[in-house]
Design a protein around this motif. Structure first.
Motif, short mmCIF file in Angstrom:
data_model
loop_
_atom_site.label_atom_id
_atom_site.label_comp_id
_atom_site.label_asym_id
_atom_site.label_seq_id
_atom_site.Cartn_x
_atom_site.Cartn_y
_atom_site.Cartn_z
N ALA A 4 -4.14 1.16 4.79
CA ALA A 4 -4.54 2.48 4.31
C ALA A 4 -4.22 3.55 5.36
N GLY A 15 -7.72 -6.66 3.39
CA GLY A 15 -6.69 -6.08 4.23
C GLY A 15 -5.50 -7.02 4.30
N ASN A 67 -8.26 -1.90 7.92
CA ASN A 67 -7.87 -0.59 7.39
C ASN A 67 -6.45 -0.17 7.77
N THR A 124 -10.76 1.42 3.53
CA THR A 124 -10.44 0.24 2.74
C THR A 124 -11.74 -0.37 2.27
N THR A 178 0.82 -1.21 0.00
CA THR A 178 0.00 0.00 0.00
C THR A 178 0.86 1.26 0.00
#
Length: 183
Positions: free
Chosen positions: A144, A110, A141, A159, A79
């Motif tokens: 992110a 995730g 999440n 997310t 990410t």
């Protein structure tokens, strides 16, 4: 009808490559990267015996540098790299723009590796002995959130997990946030 949105930067890390051209080429030749599942792991477990898209070797340190990655799981590194690529292909952001710029991540679930490690540690030892340091990266999440912190982005952060449609669903969500004035 609302005004069309323009995409200024793209960050993409996939088994097909790290740019839109590689992804679109893979869509044309859908089986170009399809290969059998790897051999059983060291502990004797094996993956399902069906072909899948497997990510080639990935080392976030090559792109992000050696600092600040201790304890950062693979999904978060993926990410961070995708976000860095998006920021580098867009016009530079001023501080005010970073406060309004967000991150919408499309992912299957995730960091499943971190989640599974957390769950495994609760069954192999006493639940009260599970390290609290494992919990944050097991939250859907986390990648992110970590990328937003790393790149100093303070806007919308979420997310989207929608299986094969995660990327498109993330674009749809981002477009809605922009059109509603939340980003």
């Amino acid at each position: 009808l609302s005004a069309p949105l323009a995409v200024h930067g793209v960050g993409l890390v996939s088994p097909h490559g790290r740019n839109l051209n590689a992804l679109s080429s893979a869509g044309v030749a859908a089986t170009s990267r399809l290969r059998p599942a790897p051999a059983p792991t060291e502990d004797g477990q094996s993956w399902p015996a069906s072909p899948a898209y497997w990510m080639d070797a990935f080392d976030g340190h090559e792109r992000l540098g050696p600092k600040g990655l201790l304890g950062v799981d693979r999904m978060t590194q993926l990410t961070l790299v995708a976000c860095l690529d998006a920021l580098e292909t867009s016009p530079p952001l001023e501080d005010e723009q970073r406060r309004e710029t967000g991150l919408v991540l499309g992912s299957r679930a995730g960091s499943m590796a971190s989640f599974c490690e957390l769950v495994r540690s609760t069954y192999t030892g006493l639940p009260h002995m599970v390290s609290p340091l494992k919990f944050p990266s097991a939250v859907m999440n986390c990648p992110a959130g970590q990328a937003a912190i790393w790149h100093k982005l303070s806007g919308v952060n979420c997310t989207i997990c929608a299986g094969d449609l995660s990327g498109l669903a993330a674009l749809d969500y981002a477009a809605r946030m922009l059109r509603l004035g939340h980003a």
